[in-house]
Enzyme design. Structure first.
Site, PDB file in Angstrom:
ATOM      1  N   GLU A  45       0.846  -1.190   0.000  1.00 19.05           N
ATOM      2  CA  GLU A  45       0.000   0.000   0.000  1.00 19.05           C
ATOM      3  C   GLU A  45       0.888   1.248   0.000  1.00 19.05           C
ATOM      4  O   GLU A  45       1.950   1.284   0.622  1.00 19.05           O
ATOM      5  CB  GLU A  45      -0.869  -0.016   1.260  1.00 19.05           C
ATOM      6  N   LYS A 117     -10.299   0.400  -2.057  1.00 12.99           N
ATOM      7  CA  LYS A 117     -10.358  -0.079  -0.668  1.00 12.99           C
ATOM      8  C   LYS A 117     -11.719   0.198  -0.046  1.00 12.99           C
ATOM      9  O   LYS A 117     -12.199   1.326  -0.019  1.00 12.99           O
ATOM     10  CB  LYS A 117      -9.249   0.613   0.128  1.00 12.99           C
ATOM     11  N   CYS A 158      -4.873  -3.635   2.849  1.00 13.60           N
ATOM     12  CA  CYS A 158      -4.561  -3.351   4.253  1.00 13.60           C
ATOM     13  C   CYS A 158      -5.696  -3.625   5.255  1.00 13.60           C
ATOM     14  O   CYS A 158      -5.910  -4.759   5.642  1.00 13.60           O
ATOM     15  CB  CYS A 158      -4.069  -1.910   4.365  1.00 13.60           C
TER      16      CYS A 158
END
Length: 283
Positions: A45, A117, A158
């Site tokens: 990321e 995300k 993440c």
């Protein structure tokens, strides 16, 4: 490496607030991965930029057709390598927001897929800082998987790691074989939960997990945990950098026969209950 396997690499790096420096690091690591026989390189990321001050990431955010991503597409084409670029600062729908986008580029330099995300990091880390990703980031709404020479890939970023539902969807409804988890975990949360969460996701989905991580100090205010890992469908760590905070690559082979074997011997896809069952059971 068997005839039924393909080699991949996961990157660990310490990105800073300098696009050119990070690009040079990525370029060097791609060459290193190519020398090791890898055909897919997974970056963490925020691979291209980590801001040192509030608002810096918004200032450099670009559309996917902008010069930053064009540069990485050129890297993929020139190296004849697939690239998983986790956490790119893609320009959002207004000037106050960006999208934290996981971009998959093929070996001809074309963008194959993009995942935004879903789960945003709005957290008061115990003993650490307060984060509010939603203040400048738009959450994604679509699950993304894509076929590749490395199996069917499930794209995440993440903080998604803490939400098993998305990985269940990727495996059981989208047919994923390899889960990509680019990350920049904080030092505090990484020490507590990073490896156990990754291994749990691998075990409960019977997928390979490739977790490329930011590691080390990016600036005075920010430090990432690191510990880049590649995990097989049985939950065994098969690739790990010896130094948790160093810059480098870890290489491992995706063995499709192992995926098949694990799933055949323990057929959880046949045993799991459908959502209708749980709705009825909770009434």
């Amino acid at each position: 490496m068997s005839v039924n396997s393909v080699r991949v690499a996961a990157v660990q790096m310490t990105s800073i607030n300098d696009l050119a420096t990070n690009y040079a690091t990525c370029s060097r690591l791609i060459k290193e991965a190519a020398s090791a026989g890898a055909k897919l390189v997974c970056f963490p990321e925020n691979f291209s930029f980590v801001g040192a001050k509030d608002g810096e990431s918004l200032k450099i955010a670009e559309p996917l057709e902008g010069p930053i991503m064009k540069g990485y597409c050129a890297l993929a084409r020139e190296s004849n390598m697939w690239l998983s670029l986790g956490g790119f600062q893609e320009r959002g729908s207004d000037d106050a927001h960006l999208c934290n986008s996981h971009v998959l580029i093929d070996d001809t330099g074309n963008i194959r897929s993009t995942y935004k995300k879903m789960h945003l990091f709005d957290v008061d880390v115990p003993g650490g800082a307060v984060y509010k990703e939603s203040s400048f980031t738009e959450a994604g709404k679509e699950i993304v998987s894509v076929d590749s020479p490395f199996g069917r890939l499930g794209l995440t970023v993440c903080y998604d790691l803490r939400f098993p539902e998305i990985y269940q969807q990727l495996r059981f409804h989208h047919g994923a074989q390899v889960l990509l988890v680019p990350a920049a975990f904080t030092k505090v949360t990484g020490e507590a939960h990073w490896e156990v969460l990754l291994r749990a996701r691998a075990i409960e989905t019977q997928c390979y997990v490739i977790a490329a991580a930011q590691g080390g100090k990016h600036s005075e205010k920010r430090e990432s945990f690191g510990d880049t890992l590649i995990i097989d469908p049985w939950g065994t760590v098969i690739g790990r950098l010896p130094d948790r905070a160093s810059t480098g690559i870890v290489v491992a082979d995706i063995d499709f026969s192992l995926i098949e074997s694990v799933r055949k011997k323990m057929p959880i896809s046949q045993h799991r209950k459908p959502i209708e069952f749980w709705k009825q059971a909770s009434m």
